[in-house]
Motif scaffolding. Structure first.
Motif, PDB file in Angstrom:
ATOM      1  N   SER A  78     -12.057 -33.708 -27.189  1.00 20.25           N
ATOM      2  CA  SER A  78     -10.866 -34.002 -27.997  1.00 20.25           C
ATOM      3  C   SER A  78     -10.500 -32.732 -28.732  1.00 20.25           C
ATOM      4  O   SER A  78     -11.309 -32.168 -29.455  1.00 20.25           O
ATOM      5  N   PHE A  79      -9.281 -32.284 -28.568  1.00 17.39           N
ATOM      6  CA  PHE A  79      -8.911 -31.005 -29.164  1.00 17.39           C
ATOM      7  C   PHE A  79      -8.590 -31.138 -30.653  1.00 17.39           C
ATOM      8  O   PHE A  79      -8.154 -32.196 -31.108  1.00 17.39           O
ATOM      9  N   LEU A 116      -3.968 -28.279 -30.338  1.00 16.58           N
ATOM     10  CA  LEU A 116      -2.799 -29.004 -29.826  1.00 16.58           C
ATOM     11  C   LEU A 116      -1.511 -28.274 -30.199  1.00 16.58           C
ATOM     12  O   LEU A 116      -0.603 -28.143 -29.373  1.00 16.58           O
ATOM     13  N   ASP A 117      -1.472 -27.769 -31.427  1.00 17.84           N
ATOM     14  CA  ASP A 117      -0.284 -27.002 -31.841  1.00 17.84           C
ATOM     15  C   ASP A 117      -0.113 -25.772 -30.957  1.00 17.84           C
ATOM     16  O   ASP A 117       0.989 -25.469 -30.486  1.00 17.84           O
ATOM     17  N   ALA A 118      -1.214 -25.053 -30.771  1.00 17.15           N
ATOM     18  CA  ALA A 118      -1.143 -23.818 -29.986  1.00 17.15           C
ATOM     19  C   ALA A 118      -0.710 -24.121 -28.551  1.00 17.15           C
ATOM     20  O   ALA A 118       0.119 -23.408 -27.962  1.00 17.15           O
ATOM     21  N   LEU A 119      -1.253 -25.198 -27.987  1.00 18.85           N
ATOM     22  CA  LEU A 119      -0.875 -25.569 -26.617  1.00 18.85           C
ATOM     23  C   LEU A 119       0.591 -25.985 -26.574  1.00 18.85           C
ATOM     24  O   LEU A 119       1.326 -25.643 -25.645  1.00 18.85           O
ATOM     25  N   ASN A 171       1.105 -31.285 -20.316  1.00 17.81           N
ATOM     26  CA  ASN A 171       0.261 -32.172 -21.102  1.00 17.81           C
ATOM     27  C   ASN A 171      -0.693 -31.332 -21.938  1.00 17.81           C
ATOM     28  O   ASN A 171      -1.497 -30.569 -21.398  1.00 17.81           O
ATOM     29  N   ILE A 172      -0.574 -31.450 -23.272  1.00 27.21           N
ATOM     30  CA  ILE A 172      -1.428 -30.642 -24.145  1.00 27.21           C
ATOM     31  C   ILE A 172      -2.731 -31.344 -24.455  1.00 27.21           C
ATOM     32  O   ILE A 172      -3.646 -30.761 -25.004  1.00 27.21           O
ATOM     33  N   GLU A 218      -3.324 -18.539 -20.778  1.00 29.56           N
ATOM     34  CA  GLU A 218      -3.187 -18.789 -22.200  1.00 29.56           C
ATOM     35  C   GLU A 218      -3.776 -20.163 -22.557  1.00 29.56           C
ATOM     36  O   GLU A 218      -4.464 -20.310 -23.569  1.00 29.56           O
ATOM     37  N   ALA A 219      -3.521 -21.127 -21.695  1.00 25.84           N
ATOM     38  CA  ALA A 219      -4.079 -22.460 -21.936  1.00 25.84           C
ATOM     39  C   ALA A 219      -5.611 -22.433 -21.884  1.00 25.84           C
ATOM     40  O   ALA A 219      -6.288 -23.070 -22.703  1.00 25.84           O
ATOM     41  N   ILE A 220      -6.165 -21.684 -20.931  1.00 25.84           N
ATOM     42  CA  ILE A 220      -7.636 -21.565 -20.855  1.00 25.84           C
ATOM     43  C   ILE A 220      -8.165 -20.924 -22.132  1.00 25.84           C
ATOM     44  O   ILE A 220      -9.156 -21.379 -22.725  1.00 25.84           O
ATOM     45  N   ASP A 221      -7.487 -19.902 -22.561  1.00 26.90           N
ATOM     46  CA  ASP A 221      -7.900 -19.173 -23.760  1.00 26.90           C
ATOM     47  C   ASP A 221      -7.909 -20.104 -24.972  1.00 26.90           C
ATOM     48  O   ASP A 221      -8.882 -20.155 -25.741  1.00 26.90           O
ATOM     49  N   ILE A 222      -6.836 -20.855 -25.133  1.00 30.76           N
ATOM     50  CA  ILE A 222      -6.750 -21.776 -26.273  1.00 30.76           C
ATOM     51  C   ILE A 222      -7.853 -22.836 -26.182  1.00 30.76           C
ATOM     52  O   ILE A 222      -8.539 -23.134 -27.161  1.00 30.76           O
ATOM     53  N   ALA A 223      -8.054 -23.380 -24.991  1.00 29.70           N
ATOM     54  CA  ALA A 223      -9.061 -24.438 -24.816  1.00 29.70           C
ATOM     55  C   ALA A 223     -10.458 -23.911 -25.139  1.00 29.70           C
ATOM     56  O   ALA A 223     -11.232 -24.557 -25.852  1.00 29.70           O
ATOM     57  N   LEU A 224     -10.773 -22.733 -24.628  1.00 28.66           N
ATOM     58  CA  LEU A 224     -12.120 -22.191 -24.860  1.00 28.66           C
ATOM     59  C   LEU A 224     -12.318 -21.800 -26.326  1.00 28.66           C
ATOM     60  O   LEU A 224     -13.446 -21.676 -26.796  1.00 28.66           O
TER      61      LEU A 224
END
Lengths: 702, 702
Positions: A326-327, A332-335, A344-345, A362-368
């Motif tokens: 769960s982010f 979620l904002d960054a995504l 889908n964020i 960028e999405a991988i970066d934010i998630a990690l």
């Protein structure tokens, strides 16, 4: 490095039985060694002056200087002599390639006993016999007669099948999977899996220990060796002969009787081994364990450019002990900022089909970067806008930057080849099927849990061991190997609670005993006591709710029924036992038996239908620690019935856990106890009581 | 060929929204069609004179001659109009690529309803919207905007994810896996999985139907369509959203609520679908189902040149429903003659490491000739004496000669490439991991069983449907949607046995009823009857063993307890019921609820801890046939308790099976019944009796 260091890093290797004869094993090994070994090779053969251009010696004793390892390839009938010569020459490490030992009938078995005796006499570290040989990529040593040398890498690999080594190397070399050491265990006359586990555990260059085994020579030694190692180095094993059919095939293949599969299951689990069933899992798991860090938590982020495969990946995560992360709001904002409408964020993050590498990365970066995320799956389908190579490069960089484990699923064919190679080079496993990527991450979780496991020593309870010994001896003196209720005292000596009771041999004594043991209810249980009657209830040998007035008659009845059943049955008397109130009571069973490889096993389950019909039981290799005993109660599916299901008061679980441990101590102390069942062990909110017991002893062991 | 034949074999395809603008969907589709389609392509676009050199029309109505299929790629806001134009132009098959329908919020959902109305008005066969498109290799039609065309082959493939199609084709084309038809289902506004299953079932050129689904539009239609087909054509499906996490990801992806996983599991099983969890299984199984014949029995011969991998293969067989073949004496003699000393002539046959192709092939030949053998695994490790290519050639020939299914495991790397290609060309699947070869053979067994399955119609019992309707209406009139024991009559109307009993509303009436219903024991059971009290036992609303003298007081007590529990509870009275003798009785539970996709499900299990703690229950989609009802009893783990475990007399299983069917008929007849639980249904050796019932109705459906 352990004591086997010289096996894997020798300066000088002698091949006893080296020859120029092409196609022979002696030729293949000498040739493999000569080609790549960084040390020197010394051929030994009385019938040759040189072998492959190398000076040859008549016998190993006449070789000048030190030989670190001798490889024996001479025919079976002179192999033991050749090993003796090695011992005489002061060589302490020998690999016996020669076949024709215990795998080949009784003559071979006798030869193997001789070989073992020689090894003992000279204190030899001996691999084999009937081995393909050994490899060490650190020194370029291929002392096998197989066609392929291993490439260097972090995996050390042992196998009870030589053919499996050949197959694996042929396959691994085309996939750039590298090895540190490889050992074909052969018949394991001296060195076995425990020795190599210990050696590789000490080797800082071995990241993962892999093994293909058909049996474990000595279960308790293996558990001990493995536990020492798994803190630093994961052990992944295929143990074949798991199924009934497989076990019988293994027996015919190796000539040894397989132990029970439940013992292996419990033993591997207690040893901290990652056990796998298939070759695919063996190498999938080796790959990620050697290539990726361990996750700090079990939450996984999935980043994909395709919704459907994202759902499949989510399912695969649901199939494991991992969960979808769960982010945080920040994530979620960054995504939300990074991704377009329609994306889908929420996890699985869908960067959608028109994503280029930049958006995907960028999405991988934010998630990690999310503190809730322990690991990630990068999942990409081919699109016109995405370059697999660029995505791979970005993934490698981001994995390195964030230091979290990543697995990839690139869902395409040859178009993914270059990208896969880049990821693989960086230790990131990549599969077409996202489920395999997820399974790989799950094994990191499993190993992290193994690593975190503290192996507490079993509790040693204060028991009356001498009294227990006397009880067992008394039974042996009566010329029986079966004990029933008369062995209640044995449990008592080991602090396992039993109902008040006594074995009597006359109606009058029964009446007196009943007066003493009867509780407030005034009623007692009476049972016939005979080593010849195993199933007392079946012959009417048990009466419950016996009133004081009925005790004498009941005594006579029980004895009469025993005589009716078997006229020469030895009747030791009748047990008069306190009758336990059965409200809020649950019948459990605690038992033990012996496995040929692992020694005493302890079993736990609920009684009655749960053991007989649903087979809802669990076993551990003894001795069990407190936490292992507690985990046995967790294991069974019917555990809720002990824990207050359906509005009942929970039973005293700690008393069950203590009983399991005390039984474990008893069977560990007395190898003479072959089987012992406490059935039932009645558990109530106040504690437990062993109401009935049955055991079989081996008098030779007393 | 079915009614969708024109979709897959058109002569003329119009692309509405065709354009020269590179990178656009309209361009990609037109270009894909122009490149390979054997028919003609007609671009439609009011703003272009030609597209890709083809004459372009302003609208579809002005296209002269017949158009078989229209592909709609115009923007969402004019897509419905474009489809209407197709209808006006007499085109009956339309593929809507355009997105922005139900997957895109409420506006999109409204647009999809319009689209569906237009399709209905013109009786259109409509694929999509939000589809990648369709392919048919028979006519070289790639009417998708994906980068790859499928290669010809025997697999027809539908997918609810367009990206998954792109991924699969990219991968499959590098492996020479060929397809017949491919459909991206999109939002399934009109045509759905059932339509394509039916179409491909009628197509003799489709050997296997594969699908990736996230949901089934209409469960019962799907079951019906699938059953028609599986006699000739296997259906292999991944249904994602299996797990809780996956279901929620699927809901967010497709915008539709997933039904219950248990319903899907039961529905697929009843439909005869081979359900798989991973992409790897999907294509492994498609490969062998299209390439190999079905085995006549479940016994497998393993022929290998390596003992260890032979044991692993045996384990893999032990993990499936297959078994190791026992050879005839003739086979053993022949193998004994063909193979050298040290070889193993028993299954797994070990031709040992020095075998050449001739020896290996002879063993395969002998094994496949054994009448006990239904299938074989050819398992080879690399050796100096064996050529993988020669072995592959021999295997292909022998498989063809004997006509039995064969799977291969060639345990090597690139050295097996040519051999793998030869085997694959002949339809023989080949893997490194022998477990995958075995799993493939096991799916042939599974499909053979599906094929053999006779789908008997559900029995229609003679019931009093009118009386049942009255009972349900009476409840509705009382303004309640919950019925309890007062609904016993409902069961009675459908021939489900209940204890003698009656609902009374005064102490005197209770006394009279007790006199009438009490059995020999003279005692009765009394229960409060109130739609507001769901768990009667919890509030003391049930009394058993009520003697004749105590009936009046008990009546007053029960009513008082109900008032204490909830002062405004509607009390309909008290049920006075015959007390059943409980010796040899087992409490079971039979229930039903409704699934949004599959409609009524029927559940069966044992009562008490078995349903509450062990969750040992099984479900089927109603209506269930007799054999399906019988299989429910087989399914549960606690079934032995009904069948005489622990010395008890078996219960009347046929009465349980009949009750399941009668309940199935009841809930099928009355969609108003949302949930119904008979708990317990007491089963004895003499029959069953429904002791308590609870149901919830939807008054709107009455």
């Amino acid at each position: 490095m352990g004591r086997l260091a010289s096996l894997f890093a020798p300066d000088r290797v002698a091949v006893i039985g080296a020859t120029d004869r092409s196609g022979s094993v002696g030729h293949a090994i000498t040739s493999n060694l000569r080609d790549e070994f960084s040390g020197s090779v010394v051929p030994v053969n009385p019938n040759a002056g040189t072998v492959l251009g190398l000076d040859c010696y008549d016998d190993v004793q006449s070789v000048p200087g030190t030989v670190d390892v001798a490889i024996v390839v001479v025919p079976a009938d002179i192999a033991v002599d050749a090993v003796t010569d090695c011992g005489e020459a002061g060589i302490d490490t020998v690999v016996v390639i020669t076949a024709g030992f215990s795998e080949a009938g009784s003559e071979g078995a006798a030869r193997e006993r001789e070989l073992r005796a020689v090894a003992e006499e000279y204190d030899l570290d001996l691999v084999g016999p009937n081995s393909l040989g050994v490899m060490s990529t650190a020194v370029g040593m291929n002392a096998t007669f197989g066609p392929e040398s291993a490439q260097p890498g972090p995996i050390s690999f042992m196998s009870q099948s030589g053919a499996f080594i050949t197959a694996v190397l042929d396959w691994a070399n085309d996939r750039d999977i590298g090895f540190r050491d490889v050992v074909s265990l052969g018949n394991k006359a001296v060195l076995d899996e425990s020795d190599f586990v210990a050696e590789w555990g000490d080797d800082p260059e071995t990241d993962v220990i892999l093994g293909y085994l058909e049996g474990i020579a000595d279960g308790p030694s293996f558990i001990e060796a493995a536990r020492e190692v798994t803190d630093d180095t994961p052990i992944v094993l295929v143990k074949s002969g798991r199924t009934e059919a497989g076990a019988s095939a293994a027996a015919s293949h190796t000539g040894t009787m397989a132990g029970s599969e439940r013992a292996y299951e419990a033993g591997f689990d207690q040893a901290g081994v990652v056990r796998v069933d298939t070759v695919q899992e063996l190498f999938d798991y080796a790959g990620i364990l050697s290539g990726q860090p361990l996750p700090e938590n079990d939450s996984v982020a999935v980043v994909t450019n395709a919704g459907g495969p994202g759902v499949m990946t989510t399912d695969a995560i649901g199939d494991t002990a991992l969960s979808m992360a769960s982010f945080t709001d920040g994530t979620l904002d960054a995504l939300g900022e990074a991704l377009p409408d329609g994306a889908n964020i929420y996890n699985p993050i869908d960067v959608i089909g028109d994503a280029d590498t930049e958006r995907f990365a960028e999405a991988i970066d934010i998630a990690l970067g999310d503190p809730n995320v322990g690991a990630a799956v990068v999942l990409a389908c081919p699109t016109a806008t995405l370059s697999f190579e660029e995505l791979a490069a970005a993934t490698v960089e981001l994995q390195d930057e964030h230091g979290l484990p990543v697995a990839a699923s690139l869902m395409g064919g040859d178009s993914t080849r270059a990208a896969r190679a880049m990821l693989s080079e960086a230790g990131i496993p990549t599969y077409f099927d996202p489920a395999r990527a997820v399974d790989s991450l799950d094994v990191l979780r499993e190993y992290r849990e193994i690593q975190a496991c503290e192996y507490a020593a079993p509790t040693t309870f204060d028991v009356d061991r001498e009294r227990a010994r006397e009880i067992l001896r008394a039974a042996a003196d009566r010329n029986t190997n079966r004990l029933g209720v008369e062995a209640m005292d044995l449990l008592d000596a080991y602090g396992i609670p039993t109902p008040d009771g006594e074995v009597v041999d006359s109606p009058d004594a029964a009446r007196e005993a009943a007066e003493r043991v009867a509780g407030d209810a005034g009623e007692v249980v009476m049972k016939i006591v005979s080593p010849d009657i195993l199933h007392k209830s079946d012959i009417g040998g048990v009466e419950v709710g016996v009133t004081p007035e009925a005790v004498r008659d009941t005594y006579e009845d029980l004895v009469a029924r025993a005589r009716n059943y078997q006229s020469d049955a030895r009747v030791l008397g009748v047990q008069v036992q306190e009758q336990l109130p059965l409200d809020d009571a649950t019948e459990t069973i605690v038992g033990t038996n012996r496995d040929p490889q692992f020694g005493p096993l302890v079993l736990f389950g609920l009684g009655g239908i749960f053991v007989e019909v649903l087979e809802d039981t669990t076993v551990r290799v003894a001795p069990v620690s407190e936490s292992e005993a507690a985990s046995m109660v967790d294991d069974i599916e019917s555990a809720p019935l002990l824990r207050g299901a359906r509005g009942r008061e929970p039973v005293a679980e700690d008393a069950i856990v203590e009983t399991i441990q005390r039984l474990s101590q008893l069977v560990t102390d007395f190898p003479a106890i072959l089987e012992l069942d406490i059935n039932p062990l009645v558990a109530t909110p106040d504690g437990v009581r062993a109401v009935d017991v049955r055991l079989t002893i081996d008098k030779e062991e007393l």
